[in-house]
Design an enzyme around this catalytic site. Structure first.
Site, PDB file in Angstrom:
ATOM      1  N   ASP A  14       0.860  -1.171   0.000  1.00  0.00           N
ATOM      2  CA  ASP A  14       0.000   0.000   0.000  1.00  0.00           C
ATOM      3  C   ASP A  14       0.913   1.242   0.000  1.00  0.00           C
ATOM      4  O   ASP A  14       2.138   1.135   0.104  1.00  0.00           O
ATOM      5  CB  ASP A  14      -0.977  -0.023   1.181  1.00  0.00           C
ATOM      6  CG  ASP A  14      -2.192   0.878   0.942  1.00  0.00           C
ATOM      7  OD1 ASP A  14      -2.153   1.718   0.017  1.00  0.00           O
ATOM      8  OD2 ASP A  14      -3.184   0.761   1.690  1.00  0.00           O
ATOM      9  N   TRP A  15       0.301   2.391  -0.119  1.00  0.00           N
ATOM     10  CA  TRP A  15       0.964   3.694  -0.296  1.00  0.00           C
ATOM     11  C   TRP A  15       2.100   3.906   0.717  1.00  0.00           C
ATOM     12  O   TRP A  15       1.844   3.980   1.913  1.00  0.00           O
ATOM     13  CB  TRP A  15      -0.101   4.775  -0.152  1.00  0.00           C
ATOM     14  CG  TRP A  15       0.316   6.168  -0.458  1.00  0.00           C
ATOM     15  CD1 TRP A  15       0.906   7.044   0.406  1.00  0.00           C
ATOM     16  CD2 TRP A  15       0.138   6.869  -1.698  1.00  0.00           C
ATOM     17  NE1 TRP A  15       1.105   8.245  -0.226  1.00  0.00           N
ATOM     18  CE2 TRP A  15       0.643   8.180  -1.515  1.00  0.00           C
ATOM     19  CE3 TRP A  15      -0.390   6.536  -2.954  1.00  0.00           C
ATOM     20  CZ2 TRP A  15       0.619   9.142  -2.530  1.00  0.00           C
ATOM     21  CZ3 TRP A  15      -0.411   7.488  -3.959  1.00  0.00           C
ATOM     22  CH2 TRP A  15       0.097   8.769  -3.740  1.00  0.00           C
TER      23      TRP A  15
END
Ligand code: BGC
Length: 750
Positions: free
Chosen positions: A311-312
């Site tokens: 994820d980010w």
């Protein structure tokens, strides 16, 4: 095998019989793809391999003047560097707001020109996007109810169609990969991403997720109207202890396997080939560093042969936030060795540089890199972008067309849950003089929530002019002169309560629209589940007028409204019904649509008494009581339904038997309506305490007044199973109960 798996198996078997040739084709093409991947891999340098594992945001290759009004400008030099110097495998999302379809075509064409014409090995870039409830970042797209509202439809076919339409519109934009569906089970209502889930139940989440995937990917996601999907957020993200986003979940291995893993397991079996890792930690371990969860369970037990994307910024965060790595280098090594295949870095090339160095120093073995790149290239080839990397301009007309919008309206109508309708106050007669008020009455963002045009979904000015707020839709339905709008309050402050009360005195009925503003992720954290005081005050002041009040709640999670429930004559829980939500609510209020939604979660009555419908016996015994505002599965209609004839085809079954269940449902009211028939199971005794009931099937039927329909369900051994004391899935012989509405029938497992 669950019923959902059975449906898939049936579907799969049928396809095998009817079109064995096409199945052969898929198997063959899969083998061919693996051969091609191996050939390509053998030609790649370490730099090219590590580049494939790197994903950056469009922001990283944009001029900084990107603004909300669409003046986005690519930085051609930076883009060239990203693709030709750093060999990036993937790019994601937008600078900040949705693009027009023609601009998408321009950007994707530039990217693929560099990748497929100028790069040494001509490997196309895999563009990924968060198309959560439709094509979030394409202007004019069909934006469906959010997942929590889609779940309230209890209509798996609609969810499939939502997947189909979203895929068409995203592919039409030139993008082949969607970071969706969210398969997190929403068992923490405080969590600001609760609305991205299909609610609190594992069975419902699995069923809706599989339907979405079937619609979105079809049999072959290289087709030009299909997408590769990405399951997220694997796993355990949705149960933060303190309710805040990206905070620790304490989930034991047994509970993980019982409640949170099954949707992912089933989706992997159904062919899902990309997975995004959970940004936070489970059981004390940051998931991005958890070899057990990522590699042993997902790639090992589940035999997942696609790739895991971080994820980010979450690899960096192992060092900067979680402090489980003592340097950026250690963070990269940890994540890659735990099983992450692609890093959503996403603002720079630090991951690329660090990983390259680690490989050169033999700190990360080349085999791990080859494995990751093989997985990534396999998915790339399966999306068809090697053959067709460019957008197809002839598909542009698919975005937001009237057929898609009609489906969207149906979904919105079916998603509205009516929890109260005293003295059949609803529907309101045409000609009724209405005062519509409250902070959610005249905004589009509150119908849609996050991931709508922008990340936070709160840029009202960017919403399509033709879409209707509740106030606008009511005016169209009941006539301009019959509907007065007055704000009353904002979300947390008085705007004009005194004036609104005056106006309300002239009205026959008050539509009071309360709830939450649009938010996404951490920005949606709250400290108290109770609805903001000023909104409750507006309700109380209006109630003093003794006029009929129809309360409409637009919200991403069930905010506590116990103090005003008794003051409303009718209540519609709208959650986030999407771009057509205003029309759907007006249609329901006027009787042009009949409510059929049911709650996919348990609506709490008190902020500190949070329950699930599938609570354990001890939660309802010896002074404990299950006491929600409304339970999971609750929802009223303008008509009535009667259940009869619950029959099981066997009283005793063995492990290999199936159990067929029949029940009849009749529309005993005066208008046509739809009813979702929910089937629950209760295992009477178990070595691990068994929930009082568990959803094991649902089917939605439409019935004319007086009409009856027989509904069938089939259960198999898996449906009776649970995670035992040894953390393995087991069944135990004994007595079980089947429950449908007020009917029940028992059977025995030998
Ligand atoms: C979210 C993901 C999303 C990603 C890319 C993250 O902040 O947690 O759900 O897919 O950003 O936008």
């Amino acid at each position: 095998m669950t019923m959902i798996m059975k449906t898939y198996l049936m579907f799969f078997l049928c396809s095998m019989m009817i079109c064995a040739a096409s199945t052969d084709k898929i198997v063959k093409s899969r083998k061919e793809i693996d051969v091609k991947v191996a050939q390509l891999l053998s030609q790649m340098t370490i730099e090219e391999k590590v580049g494939q594992m790197t994903q950056i945001t469009l922001q990283a290759v944009s001029e900084k003047q990107g603004t909300k009004d669409q003046a986005h400008v690519l930085n051609d030099g930076a883009l060239k560097d990203a693709i030709l110097k750093y060999n990036v495998g993937s790019i994601l999302n937008v600078y900040d707001a949705a693009h027009s379809i023609s601009y998408w075509h321009e950007i994707i064409t530039k990217i693929q020109n560099l990748a497929t014409k100028e790069s040494r090995l001509k490997i196309p870039v895999l563009y990924g996007i968060d198309a959560i409830h439709g094509a979030t970042y394409t202007k004019g797209a069909t934006l469906f109810p959010q997942a929590i509202s889609m779940a309230a439809t209890f209509n798996a076919d609609l969810e499939k169609q939502c997947g189909e339409i979203t895929s068409k519109e995203v592919r039409a934009s030139g993008i082949p990969w969607n970071f969706y569906p969210v398969l997190d089970v929403g068992r923490q209502v405080l969590w600001p991403r609760f609305w991205e889930t299909f609610g609190e139940d594992t069975y419902l989440t699995t069923a809706m997720g599989l339907s979405y995937i079937k619609g979105a990917e079809g049999d072959d996601f290289s087709e030009k109207n299909k997408l590769a999907i990405c399951l997220k957020h694997y796993v355990g993200y949705s149960a933060p202890n303190n309710g805040k986003d990206r905070t620790p979940a304490w989930i034991s291995e047994r509970m993980l396997r019982e409640y949170y893993l099954p949707p992912f397991e089933e989706a992997v079996k159904a062919g899902a080939l990309t997975v995004m890792a959970n940004s936070s930690e489970v059981d004390g371990i940051s998931v991005h560093s958890d070899h057990h969860i990522l590699t042993d369970i997902l790639k090992g037990e589940m035999k997942f042969d696609g790739f895991i994307v971080s994820d980010w910024e979450d690899i960096k965060r192992l060092y900067t936030r979680d402090h489980v790595a003592s340097s950026p280098e250690e963070a990269v090594k940890m994540a890659v060795m735990a099983g992450v295949d692609m890093s959503m870095v996403p603002q720079d090339f630090s991951f690329y540089k660090i990983l390259l160095d680690l490989v050169k120093k033999n700190e990360v073995p080349l085999e791990r890199i080859d494995d990751a790149v093989t997985r990534i290239l396999r998915v790339k080839m399966m999306t068809g972008i090697f053959e067709n990397p460019y957008p197809d301009p002839s598909m542009s007309g698919l975005v937001g067309n009237s057929e898609n919008e009609e489906k969207n309206l149906q979904a919105a109508e079916e998603s509205i849950v009516m929890t109260k309708n005293e003295n059949n106050i609803l529907p309101l007669k045409k000609g009724t003089k209405i005062l519509v008020t409250g902070p959610t009455a005249d905004l589009l963002s509150v119908l849609n929530g996050g991931w709508t045009i922008t990340w936070q979904g709160d840029e009202e000015a960017l919403y399509p002019k033709k879409a209707n707020t509740i106030a606008k839709a009511l005016k169209q339905k009941f006539g301009e002169k019959n509907v007065i709008y007055s704000a009353g309050t904002g979300f947390a402050k008085d705007v004009n309560i005194a004036e609104t009360i005056k106006l309300a005195k002239e009205a026959d009925a008050i539509i009071l629209c309360l709830g939450e503003k649009s938010y996404c992720e951490t920005a949606g954290n709250i400290n108290d589940l109770e609805l903001d005081t000023v909104q409750l005050q507006l309700a109380s002041r209006l109630a003093e007028l003794n006029k009929p009040i129809i309360l409409v709640m637009l919200e991403g999670r069930p905010r506590v409204i116990n103090s005003i429930v008794g003051k409303a004559d009718a209540i519609l829980i709208g959650m986030l019904p999407g771009m057509r939500g205003g029309n759907a609510i007006a249609n329901i209020i006027s009787g042009d649509a009949v409510p059929s939604g049911k709650l996919p979660f348990t609506y709490p009555k008190y902020s500190n008494s949070l329950y699930h419908y599938d609570y354990k016996p001890l939660e309802g015994a010896e002074g404990n009581a299950y006491d929600p505002q409304w339970s999971f599965g609750y929802g009223k209609s303008y008509t009535s339904f009667e259940y009869s004839g619950l029959q099981l085809d066997k009283n005793t079954i063995s492990d290999t038997d199936t159990l067929n269940i029949n029940v009849t449902v009749k529309n005993t009211g005066k208008v046509a309506g739809s009813e979702s028939v929910l089937l629950y199971l209760h295992d009477m005794y178990g070595s691990v305490s068994r929930p009082v009931k568990q959803l094991r099937g649902f089917k939605k039927v439409s019935l004319k007044p007086g009409e009856s329909k027989a509904v069938q369900f089939t259960l198999i051994n898996y449906d009776l199973s649970f995670i035992g004391r040894e953390n393995k899935r087991i069944t135990e012989p004994g007595d079980f109960l089947i429950m449908v509405d007020d009917l029940s029938a028992g059977f025995k497992l030998k």
